[in-house]
Scaffold this motif. Structure first.
Motif, PDB file in Angstrom:
ATOM      1  N   ARG A  94     114.556  -8.373  50.738  1.00 36.63           N
ATOM      2  CA  ARG A  94     115.016  -8.455  49.340  1.00 36.63           C
ATOM      3  C   ARG A  94     115.791  -9.740  49.071  1.00 36.63           C
ATOM      4  O   ARG A  94     115.774 -10.279  47.963  1.00 36.63           O
ATOM      5  CB  ARG A  94     115.859  -7.221  49.020  1.00 36.63           C
ATOM      6  N   GLU A  98     112.401  -9.987  44.766  1.00 36.40           N
ATOM      7  CA  GLU A  98     112.130  -8.581  44.476  1.00 36.40           C
ATOM      8  C   GLU A  98     110.645  -8.260  44.398  1.00 36.40           C
ATOM      9  O   GLU A  98     110.261  -7.098  44.393  1.00 36.40           O
ATOM     10  CB  GLU A  98     112.776  -8.179  43.149  1.00 36.40           C
ATOM     11  N   ASP A  99     109.809  -9.274  44.318  1.00 31.97           N
ATOM     12  CA  ASP A  99     108.374  -9.041  44.164  1.00 31.97           C
ATOM     13  C   ASP A  99     107.575  -9.360  45.421  1.00 31.97           C
ATOM     14  O   ASP A  99     106.354  -9.453  45.373  1.00 31.97           O
ATOM     15  CB  ASP A  99     107.846  -9.854  42.973  1.00 31.97           C
ATOM     16  N   THR A 115     105.725  -3.363  46.833  1.00 30.95           N
ATOM     17  CA  THR A 115     106.622  -4.505  46.663  1.00 30.95           C
ATOM     18  C   THR A 115     107.960  -4.059  47.233  1.00 30.95           C
ATOM     19  O   THR A 115     108.229  -2.854  47.355  1.00 30.95           O
ATOM     20  CB  THR A 115     106.817  -4.907  45.180  1.00 30.95           C
ATOM     21  N   ARG A 117     110.613  -4.220  45.723  1.00 28.52           N
ATOM     22  CA  ARG A 117     111.262  -3.513  44.602  1.00 28.52           C
ATOM     23  C   ARG A 117     110.958  -2.003  44.686  1.00 28.52           C
ATOM     24  O   ARG A 117     111.821  -1.182  44.406  1.00 28.52           O
ATOM     25  CB  ARG A 117     110.754  -4.080  43.285  1.00 28.52           C
ATOM     26  N   GLU A 118     109.753  -1.654  45.103  1.00 23.46           N
ATOM     27  CA  GLU A 118     109.381  -0.244  45.238  1.00 23.46           C
ATOM     28  C   GLU A 118     110.054   0.409  46.443  1.00 23.46           C
ATOM     29  O   GLU A 118     110.434   1.577  46.388  1.00 23.46           O
ATOM     30  CB  GLU A 118     107.868  -0.102  45.377  1.00 23.46           C
ATOM     31  N   PRO A 121     114.606   0.233  45.588  1.00 21.56           N
ATOM     32  CA  PRO A 121     114.925   0.177  44.157  1.00 21.56           C
ATOM     33  C   PRO A 121     116.422  -0.014  43.919  1.00 21.56           C
ATOM     34  O   PRO A 121     117.244   0.352  44.768  1.00 21.56           O
ATOM     35  CB  PRO A 121     114.451   1.538  43.642  1.00 21.56           C
ATOM     36  N   GLU A 122     116.731  -0.601  42.771  1.00 22.50           N
ATOM     37  CA  GLU A 122     118.137  -0.824  42.387  1.00 22.50           C
ATOM     38  C   GLU A 122     118.891  -1.569  43.482  1.00 22.50           C
ATOM     39  O   GLU A 122     120.015  -1.233  43.840  1.00 22.50           O
ATOM     40  CB  GLU A 122     118.826   0.511  42.066  1.00 22.50           C
ATOM     41  N   SER A 123     118.273  -2.585  44.028  1.00 26.60           N
ATOM     42  CA  SER A 123     118.833  -3.296  45.178  1.00 26.60           C
ATOM     43  C   SER A 123     119.907  -4.305  44.785  1.00 26.60           C
ATOM     44  O   SER A 123     120.033  -4.707  43.635  1.00 26.60           O
ATOM     45  CB  SER A 123     117.713  -4.017  45.918  1.00 26.60           C
TER      46      SER A 123
END
Length: 132
Positions: A94, A98-99, A115, A117-118, A121-123
């Protein structure tokens, strides 16, 4: 680069793992946006905390060579089931975006793509350290 080729490179890196305690080999292959690939394997230590995962080894190799724009990382642990990155590795991935695509695989035919991000989450990331 095709996912299958990156997975094969992760499988090759997996064979170099130093795992005298757990016996659980993991290999990773990081593809940068410039098209460069860096591989890594897990390296264990008798005192456990200095142990480094394959994902972080590959990222460290990329960064130490001046590459920080990570596009994709393929991870192969068990050849029987999918092996996902641990929490520490997710946070390290991360750090660089994020992608970033994450491929978790058993082999070049059986894999899933996400990804970061998945998977995280909310990192918390570098932008969270900016002054207001």
């Amino acid at each position: 680069m095709e996912a299958e080729k990156l997975i094969e490179m992760a499988i090759e890196a997996r064979e170099k793992a130093y795992v005298p305690y757990s016996g659980f080999k993991v290999g990773a292959a990081v593809l940068t946006k410039e098209g460069k690939v860096f591989t890594g394997c897990n390296i264990e230590s008798a005192s456990y905390s200095p142990t480094i995962c394959a994902e972080r080894t590959a990222i460290a190799k990329a960064v130490s060579e001046g590459y920080r724009d990570i596009d994709t990382i393929a991870i192969v642990g068990s050849l029987e089931k999918l092996s996902y990155p641990c929490g520490v590795c997710r946070q390290m991935i991360r750090e660089f975006g994020e992608d970033i695509k994450i491929i978790v695989a058993k082999n070049a035919e059986e894999y899933k793509e996400y990804t970061i991000r998945e998977l995280l989450p909310e990192s918390f990331g570098p932008e969270d350290l900016e002054n207001e």
